[in-house]
Design an enzyme around this catalytic site. Sequence first.
Site, short mmCIF file in Angstrom:
data_model
loop_
_atom_site.label_atom_id
_atom_site.label_comp_id
_atom_site.label_asym_id
_atom_site.label_seq_id
_atom_site.Cartn_x
_atom_site.Cartn_y
_atom_site.Cartn_z
N ASP A 1 91.73 -69.74 -32.45
CA ASP A 1 92.88 -70.07 -31.60
C ASP A 1 92.98 -71.58 -31.49
OD1 ASP A 1 93.60 -67.42 -31.07
OD2 ASP A 1 92.34 -67.29 -29.30
N ASP B 1 99.48 -64.58 -32.87
CA ASP B 1 99.85 -64.18 -31.51
C ASP B 1 101.35 -64.35 -31.29
OD1 ASP B 1 97.15 -63.68 -30.90
OD2 ASP B 1 96.84 -65.73 -30.20
#
Length: 179
Positions: free
Chosen positions: A137, A151
Amino acid sequence: MTSDNSTESPGDTPSRVRPRLIGYTVAIAAAVILLDQGSKWWAETALADGHTIPVIGDLIRFVLVYNPGAAFSIGTDSTWVFTILAAVAVVVIVVFAWPVTSRGWMVTFGLLLGGAATHLGDRLFREPGFGRGHVVDFIGYGTLFIGNVADIAIFAGAVTLIVLAVRGIRIGRPDSSRV
């Protein structure tokens, strides 16, 4: 009776017959996977030293983290569960996407499939090991959470799914054998 050699079934009209769009769905998924993995490669290269890049002040920033859990780092001790869930999601999305004849559903399933597949790849092939890998991330949203391109694709696919469902748009052509 039509003069062409189409594969229309009784009850279909030429204007209503549409081909399945699974190939396009897979192409969209592949694009999501390439964008996600490419951006993760960039993040690991540019942000590996703990460097943070502000994009819009503190609202949006690039900062590298490895997430063993789900959204908001939920379930960090259950990485293997998320691996299984991602694998199941990929299979379920492909099953639902197979009969797609709607462009909206094609895009929806392509986004969802790409996001689920790239998360599955992270879980399978990244450190600390097979089936326990951490998701990369790097897009920080204020103090809320840090995510990635997959995402974004999953969120966009989920919103589109809700819109299509509310509007009553069908996934595929109704089965003409039913009365």
